[in-house]
Structures are given as C-alpha cells and as structure tokens.
Design a protein around this motif. Structure first.
Motif, PDB file in Angstrom:
ATOM      1  N   ILE A   1      -4.787   2.491  -8.502  1.00 52.87           N
ATOM      2  CA  ILE A   1      -5.093   3.792  -7.645  1.00 52.87           C
ATOM      3  C   ILE A   1      -4.810   5.013  -8.204  1.00 52.87           C
ATOM      4  CG2 ILE A   1      -4.781   2.389  -5.544  1.00 52.87           C
ATOM      5  CD1 ILE A   1      -2.171   4.060  -4.989  1.00 52.87           C
TER       6      ILE A   1
ATOM      7  N   THR B   1       0.846  -1.090  -0.058  1.00 51.13           N
ATOM      8  CA  THR B   1      -0.004   0.168   0.005  1.00 51.13           C
ATOM      9  C   THR B   1       0.746   1.290   0.011  1.00 51.13           C
ATOM     10  OG1 THR B   1      -1.731  -1.127   1.245  1.00 51.13           O
ATOM     11  CG2 THR B   1      -1.794   1.324   1.218  1.00 51.13           C
TER      12      THR B   1
ATOM     13  N   SER C   1       2.859   1.559  -3.479  1.00 51.69           N
ATOM     14  CA  SER C   1       1.939   2.137  -4.316  1.00 51.69           C
ATOM     15  C   SER C   1       1.583   3.658  -4.228  1.00 51.69           C
ATOM     16  CB  SER C   1       0.936   1.220  -4.366  1.00 51.69           C
ATOM     17  OG  SER C   1      -0.011   1.192  -3.539  1.00 51.69           O
ATOM     18  N   ALA C   2       1.414   3.777  -3.068  1.00 55.60           N
ATOM     19  CA  ALA C   2       1.131   5.391  -2.747  1.00 55.60           C
ATOM     20  C   ALA C   2       2.252   6.259  -3.117  1.00 55.60           C
ATOM     21  CB  ALA C   2       0.453   5.507  -1.383  1.00 55.60           C
TER      22      ALA C   2
ATOM     23  N   THR D   1       3.095  -3.907  -6.122  1.00 56.08           N
ATOM     24  CA  THR D   1       3.006  -2.497  -6.127  1.00 56.08           C
ATOM     25  C   THR D   1       2.751  -1.779  -7.572  1.00 56.08           C
ATOM     26  OG1 THR D   1       4.908  -2.536  -4.301  1.00 56.08           O
ATOM     27  CG2 THR D   1       4.608  -0.438  -5.555  1.00 56.08           C
TER      28      THR D   1
ATOM     29  N   ILE E   1      -4.561  11.155  -1.333  1.00 55.26           N
ATOM     30  CA  ILE E   1      -3.486  10.054  -1.138  1.00 55.26           C
ATOM     31  C   ILE E   1      -3.932   9.033  -0.152  1.00 55.26           C
ATOM     32  CG2 ILE E   1      -1.467   9.557  -0.535  1.00 55.26           C
ATOM     33  CD1 ILE E   1      -0.739  12.547  -1.333  1.00 55.26           C
TER      34      ILE E   1
ATOM     35  N   GLY F   1      -6.496   6.743  -1.867  1.00 56.70           N
ATOM     36  CA  GLY F   1      -6.049   5.838  -2.727  1.00 56.70           C
ATOM     37  C   GLY F   1      -5.208   4.808  -1.787  1.00 56.70           C
ATOM     38  N   MET F   2      -4.860   5.235  -0.664  1.00 60.39           N
ATOM     39  CA  MET F   2      -4.147   4.064   0.100  1.00 60.39           C
ATOM     40  C   MET F   2      -5.212   3.113   0.638  1.00 60.39           C
ATOM     41  SD  MET F   2      -1.279   6.254   2.161  1.00 60.39           S
ATOM     42  CE  MET F   2      -0.672   4.799   3.286  1.00 60.39           C
TER      43      MET F   2
ATOM     44  N   THR G   1       1.652   9.047  -6.217  1.00 67.84           N
ATOM     45  CA  THR G   1       1.376  10.588  -5.872  1.00 67.84           C
ATOM     46  C   THR G   1       2.065  11.425  -6.930  1.00 67.84           C
ATOM     47  OG1 THR G   1       1.247   9.780  -3.539  1.00 67.84           O
ATOM     48  CG2 THR G   1       1.688  12.079  -4.145  1.00 67.84           C
TER      49      THR G   1
ATOM     50  N   VAL H   1      -6.703   8.633  -7.302  1.00 69.12           N
ATOM     51  CA  VAL H   1      -5.901   9.968  -6.642  1.00 69.12           C
ATOM     52  C   VAL H   1      -5.893  11.190  -7.498  1.00 69.12           C
ATOM     53  CG1 VAL H   1      -3.400  10.656  -5.826  1.00 69.12           C
ATOM     54  CG2 VAL H   1      -4.553   8.314  -5.404  1.00 69.12           C
TER      55      VAL H   1
END
Length: 308
Positions: free
Chosen positions: A173, A94, A97-98, A166, A223, A226-227, A102, A177
C-alpha cells in the motif's frame, strides 16, 4: 429559395451530430457501469443472506462467534460459522500496515514535492510506479521467502502471522498512499507557500504549519484508500498470515483474514451448501466494508472541499 435556406440552417452540423453521438455513448457506458455495480451488489447480497434465511444462522452469532468450522454444529444445533477471528485479523493487519506506511508515504511525498521536487520526482516516481505494477503473488512469494524467515528468527514462532502480513501489506500500500499524498501536496496553491515565506517562516515551518495542514483532507483520503486496498488484499496475505481461523493473541501467532478464508475455501465447497453460503456471507461482509471505506473517502473529500 427561402425554404431551402431554412432547411440548411435547421440541419444539424457534423460537429453537432458527433457531439450527440459522444453524449449517447457516454450515457450508455455510465448506465452499463451502474447496472454492473448494482448487479454485483444484488448477487453477492442474495448469496450472502442465504446463510441467515435459508440455513437459519443467527446474525449475531455469525458476527461474534469465535469458531469457524461450517461442517460442525455446536451445542445449540447451529453450525460453527463465527467470523470474528477473520474480521479481527483483517482489521488488525489493515490498521497496522496503514500506521507503518503513513510516515514513510508522507515523508516521501514531502521530499518529492517540497524539498527536491525535480530530482526527487525523477528518482522516486519510477520506483513508485514499479511497486504499483508488481503482481500480488510476487509480493506474497517474497514475503514467504524473506519476511516469514526474518520474523521467525527475530521474534520467534513460526514466522506466519499478523506481523508478516503487516510487513507485506505495508510494501503493497506504500506506493498508493505515496502517490495520492503527492497529489494532495501538489494541489495546495503556490501562494500559500509564498505568503508563509514572505511572513518570515522557514521552509520547514511552511511545510509543517501551512502545506501539510492544507493538504490534510487529501492525505487522509490517501490513508483510507490505502486501508481499503489492504483490507481487500487476498493472495499475498494468504501466503504469509498462516490461515488459522483463530482470534489473534499475538503478532506472531498464525491468523486469518476474510479474504484468506475466501480464497482457500471457495473452490472446495458445493454451490448452495451451508459451507458455500457461509463463504458468500464473508464476501458480503467484505463488500459492506468496501462501501464503508468509499463512504469515508467521500466524506473526507467533501469536508476538504468545504474547507477550501
């Protein structure tokens, strides 16, 4: 005559009746949603807590244990139901990937709102909507046939693992985001930009020092949202992460998440057994984490509202 006129004046109009009906339907819908949410929480909690109250599993051992094999007991006579590998895998995938999504999301949002609002939105908005509409299984299949072989050839190993998960979650996501970041940037009042430009700031200085700072709470919400989306994703991650209930020691080693273990194991257990109760405990952990993510989003949104 006066009584008849008085009755007509006191009689509810058709618009008032429709308004009352609308309020009643809205209240009933709200109550239905509230009852459904509380019912889900109570049901998952009752099933998940059975592991600790019915099967007498220690909570600390459950959260910090490194071995997941509900059919086997350890030296203490306790079943091996440690969820630390799955919690670690979920958080690592998580967060990574964030972090990866971002910069791309914010850059795309800036281009769509500040640099080229007309052409950028015309080209990128359909792309974002298309990415949102793609089913999770399609992302997983693409990750299985494209991402996993690429990771295997570039970084070595089997290709299944944290890194592959990831990359898949990054694409999943990214539209979420990006869309929320666009909304956050568009919510910044226009006179902020006009005032900065009137003081002699360049376009980039206006974006960096005024617009982005004013939109920070909204982008932080995007963000975290998205997480939360990445943390709860199941099918796509399950197809590329390797599904090994082991603590991840590298980005290319097979691992597992809470959702991947749930989806692979829930259909192979008997209701009421220790194995089934342990999986419901995983679902309870997921539910608690979802509530925490929602709480963080509300706190960020409240601070953003207070700062305005």
């Amino acid at each position: 005559m006066n009584n008849k006129l008085q009755k007509q004046l006191l009689k509810r109009s058709k618009a008032a009746k429709l308004e009352r009906l609308g309020k009643t339907v809205s209240f009933l819908a709200l109550m239905l949603i509230t009852v459904t949410v509380f019912a889900i929480i109570i049901f998952v909690a009752s099933k998940g807590l059975s592991t600790f109250f019915s099967n007498h599993v220690n909570v600390i051992d459950f959260l910090t244990g490194k071995d997941w094999n509900p059919n086997v007991t350890n030296s203490k006579g306790q079943p091996e139901v440690g969820v630390l590998p799955m919690i670690s895998g979920s958080f690592v995938v998580t967060v990574l990937s964030a972090i990866l999504a971002t910069p791309f999301a914010i850059g795309t949002a800036i281009f769509m709102t500040e640099i080229s609002p007309h052409r950028g939105a015309k080209i990128l908005q359909p792309v974002i909507e298309l990415l949102v509409g793609i089913p999770s299984v399609v992302y997983g299949f693409i990750g299985l046939t494209v991402v996993v072989p690429a990771v295997r050839s570039i970084f070595g190993g089997s290709g299944f693992g944290i890194l592959a998960g990831t990359f898949v979650l990054f694409v999943m996501i990214l539209p979420t985001v990006t869309s929320m970041s666009v909304d956050a940037l568009r919510s910044v009042p226009r006179y902020y930009r006009e005032a900065a430009l009137a003081l002699g700031a360049t376009q980039w200085q206006t974006i960096y020092k005024v617009v982005l700072r004013a939109a920070t709470p909204g982008m932080l919400t995007a963000i975290v949202f998205g997480m939360a989306r990445a943390f709860g994703e199941a099918l796509a991650v399950q197809m590329v992460i390797g599904n090994a209930a082991l603590l991840p020691h590298s980005l290319v080693s097979p691992a597992s998440t809470l959702t991947s273990v749930l989806t692979t194991g829930i259909g192979n257990t008997v209701m009421g057994s220790l194995q089934n109760n342990a999986l419901w405990s995983l679902a309870l952990v997921l539910l608690v984490m979802s509530l925490i993510f929602n709480l963080v989003i509300r706190l960020i949104g409240r601070k953003g509202a207070m700062s305005k």
